[in-house]
Design an enzyme around this catalytic site. Sequence first.
Site, PDB file in Angstrom:
ATOM      1  N   GLY A 163       3.945   4.111   3.437  1.00 37.81           N
ATOM      2  CA  GLY A 163       3.555   2.868   2.783  1.00 37.81           C
ATOM      3  C   GLY A 163       3.696   1.703   3.734  1.00 37.81           C
ATOM      4  N   LYS A 164       3.262   0.558   3.328  1.00 38.09           N
ATOM      5  CA  LYS A 164       3.450  -0.660   4.126  1.00 38.09           C
ATOM      6  C   LYS A 164       3.147  -1.852   3.237  1.00 38.09           C
ATOM      7  CE  LYS A 164       4.491  -1.735   8.454  1.00 38.09           C
ATOM      8  NZ  LYS A 164       5.280  -0.977   9.445  1.00 38.09           N
ATOM      9  N   GLY A 165       3.689  -3.022   3.592  1.00 36.55           N
ATOM     10  CA  GLY A 165       3.412  -4.223   2.824  1.00 36.55           C
ATOM     11  C   GLY A 165       3.244  -5.395   3.751  1.00 36.55           C
ATOM     12  N   VAL A 170       0.854  -1.188   0.000  1.00 32.69           N
ATOM     13  CA  VAL A 170       0.000   0.000   0.000  1.00 32.69           C
ATOM     14  C   VAL A 170       0.891   1.239   0.000  1.00 32.69           C
ATOM     15  CG1 VAL A 170      -1.658   1.341   1.364  1.00 32.69           C
ATOM     16  CG2 VAL A 170      -1.901  -1.142   1.197  1.00 32.69           C
TER      17      VAL A 170
END
Length: 416
Positions: free
Chosen positions: A104-106, A59
Amino acid sequence: MQEKNIWEVALKQFDNVAERLNLESYIREKLRRPNRVLTVNFPVRMDDGSIKMFEGYRVQYSLDRGPAKGGIRYHPKVTLDEVKALAMWMTWKCAVVNIPYGGGKGGVICNPRNMSMGELERLTRRFAIEIASFIGPQRDIPAPDVNTNPQTMAWIMDTYSTNVGYPVPGVITGKPVEIGGSEGRGEATARGCLFTILKACKFLGLPVKNSRVVIQGYGNAGYNMAKLIKGEGAKVIAVSDSGGGIYNEDGLDPEEVMRHKKETGSVVDFPGAKNVTNGDLLEIECEILVPAALEDQINESNVDRIKAKIVAEAANGPTTPGADKILLDRGIFLIPDILANAGGVTVSYFEWVQNLQAFYWKEEEVNRRLKEIMENSFDQVLEIFLREKDVDMRTAAYMLAVNRVAEAIRLRGIYP
Ligand code: NAD
């Protein structure tokens, strides 16, 4: 990872601050949604020859102040909502310390405990390729999070680099120093948190020397915090991990406790200390309490019994919104996660800067710059806290951060 939907919590926190800041409705609507969301489904060959499908996410919540930045988490309970919430929090965290990133992040839904090194490497490399066109040193720079580490980052760096045909260390941070990682990254979260604690002690007129410190969680953040704060003359009287906690009012030796944890798998049963539960640990009388493990640890069911003077959130989201209010009413000084644990992403930023310049700094340089950023950010948040009077430190930090992102949106305007 948790029962409560943290996306709802993140939205609620944002809505409260947006209201207080009187944000324009289009900015409010923009910041209530992630900018970009990528979902990938991909096969991985397992050791027994079978092929298993995995689902992962990346994201990019905001690209308003710079490229997206945030970790990749491996966990069986990863959900898109969780990744969205964490990506939103990264946006505020980068803004509060004023480093030029969005958020962001994943995450990948998997259980690393049941996977071999080979399986983890194949999963990581395939996930890296699935998101390769989405990330990049100018677009989105991932980093480690729960269950990912410098080795995972090395595989992502290698996979990305091999595919473009030249080394791209700046595509990822939290790498081993040998391939472009930064000196000081390992201790950065705890060191940054320590700088904010020292500032808080000064503000409250509380001497650090001989102050009693309780730390929940004995991993990267918790263990390094124990070592560093003992170095300031404080007494670490209790620590814990997922197995339970230990307490000794005369103080624990952090290195000895780590040796014991390595030998036995837990801090529990450390010679000379009394075993306590994680619940009891939070309620021990102390000057400084550092939650450095999980979300939702200080909540409405135990907040009345917290006896610390300062709560420094090394962990992300350890205090629930309901408990925040009670801490404020009880005069307990909170250093909120987006400020307290921003040392990790700050040194990740330094790592990326060094990668882009191909010019590396000594550890003293890293720590000096980290100190400057953490202390300035603390002062700016404290200033809002004192000026606004009816807000806690978390709201003050959010006000600073959301304002910075909103101003970037205003200045850039709407395309076309
Ligand atoms: P880690 O995996 O190295 O350590 C976590 C520790 O918490 C372990 O000792 C584990 O046993 C313990 N733990 C797990 N469940 C527990 C429970 N129920 N009660 C008590 N202890 C428990 O992780 P870390 O990197 O130290 O991260 C800890 C927290 O700090 C997380 O919330 C993370 O998001 C946050 N954080 C870490 C960094 C970083 O750079 N490492 C940066 C920002 C925020």
